[in-house]
Write a protein that holds these residues in place. Structure first.
Motif: not given
Length: 341
Positions: A150-173
């Motif tokens: 979905l997006c180009g962010r580094d997932p290794s540094v993301l926790d559950e909330k970080g992944i949730a935010r990245a996913t919601v933002e990617s869905v919007a964009e």
């Protein structure tokens, strides 16, 4: 010298019966219905027919563009502009050729097929919901594995909330990029607009990002994508605000947050979509993002809490409402008699 025509002489066209406005409207509607019907059919097919694992038309275009890139590449803005013009121009030119060669039924079928290939709403929803499944089952590793789809962010540094935010933002964009954009340009310019838009968006994904290789060569592709998405991103924001009640949101709050926060994002288009989703979902988006070695600190959008796993499904529900609204708007615009003359 030819003598002037006597004033009493009537040209042949004046001897023919005049067509009323009603007949002109019927003719215009007859010319417009293939695009309108094709866009609706393509939106339905996107929901019903999964993308093939191999041989997808967009992937085939990407392969051809990659070969052209190899032939043209120099760290030059001029070369990059030539690459963008040839690639997107070829896709739009194919649409022109098909529309000229096909009858009304053929144009409707071609538009439906092109819309199915260009639209990515169903795939976006499936990928986001798969990440939600992983997070809700406690499988953080699986969620991290899927996020790069979905997006180009580094997932290794993301926790559950970080992944949730990245996913919601990617869905919007990506609701704007993958659904509203193709429908808008298909409605305005028919098959050439539909294919040309998808080509421009694909080129931006290929070479429009910031890197040492593409800083100059990809500038034209990035700019073309920004221009092509100006109107779709704003329509996406308006439709997200209107669809806010589907996810328990308030349209007035969503509009207020979109107006206040939409231009805080570094992208001239993505910020509108993300701010609208933040307002409609009553969430707070934005913050620090890591892309490999690069870190971006972005202003926060919205006033609510930070996203959690369950909010991914709410974002998908909102995106589906936007998709339906965009299809209806596009079909209505395409059906306006004489609108594409």
């Amino acid at each position: 010298m030819t003598s002037p025509r006597p004033r009493t002489e009537r040209s042949p066209s004046r001897l023919l019966p005049r067509r009323g406005r009603g007949s002109e409207a019927v003719e215009g509607l007859g010319a417009a219905w293939p695009t309108s019907a094709g866009l609706i059919a393509g939106a339905v097919l996107d929901r019903l027919v999964p993308d093939p694992r191999r041989g997808h038309p967009v992937a085939l275009f990407g392969s051809a563009a990659a070969r052209l890139e190899q032939a043209l590449y120099r760290p030059s803005r001029a070369r990059g502009a030539l690459f963008a013009a040839l690639s997107a121009g070829a896709a739009a030119g194919l649409g022109v050729a098909v529309e000229r060669a096909a009858g009304p039924g053929g144009r409707a079928a071609a538009t439906a097929g092109a819309a199915w290939a260009a639209l990515g709403g169903a795939m976006l929803a499936r990928e986001a919901e798969a990440i939600a499944d992983a997070l809700e089952s406690g499988d953080l590793d699986e969620a991290r594995r899927r996020l790069p789809g979905l997006c180009g962010r580094d997932p290794s540094v993301l926790d559950e909330k970080g992944i949730a935010r990245a996913t919601v933002e990617s869905v919007a964009e990506n609701t704007s990029d993958a659904v509203v954009g193709p429908l808008v340009w298909g409605a305005l310019l028919g098959l050439p607009g539909l294919l040309g838009y998808r080509a421009a968006n694909t080129l931006d994904a290929m070479v429009g990002h910031r890197s040492e290789r593409y800083d100059r060569f990809g500038a034209a592709s990035a700019r073309l994508d920004d221009l092509a998405n100006w109107a779709p991103s704003r329509l996406t924001a308006l439709l997200a605000c209107a669809a806010a009640p589907l996810v328990g949101g308030d349209p007035r709050r969503a509009l207020r947050i979109t107006a206040r926060d939409g231009d805080r994002h570094p992208s001239p288009n993505s910020g509108r979509c993300e701010a609208a989703f933040a307002g409609a979902l009553d969430l707070r988006l934005g913050g620090t993002n890591r892309y490999g070695d690069r870190v971006d600190h972005r202003p926060e959008l919205g006033e609510g809490r930070h996203p959690e796993a369950a909010d991914i499904r709410r974002a998908v529900a909102l995106a589906r409402g936007v998709d339906a609204g965009a299809a209806a708007v596009a079909a209505a615009v395409a059906a306006i008699p004489g609108g594409r003359r």
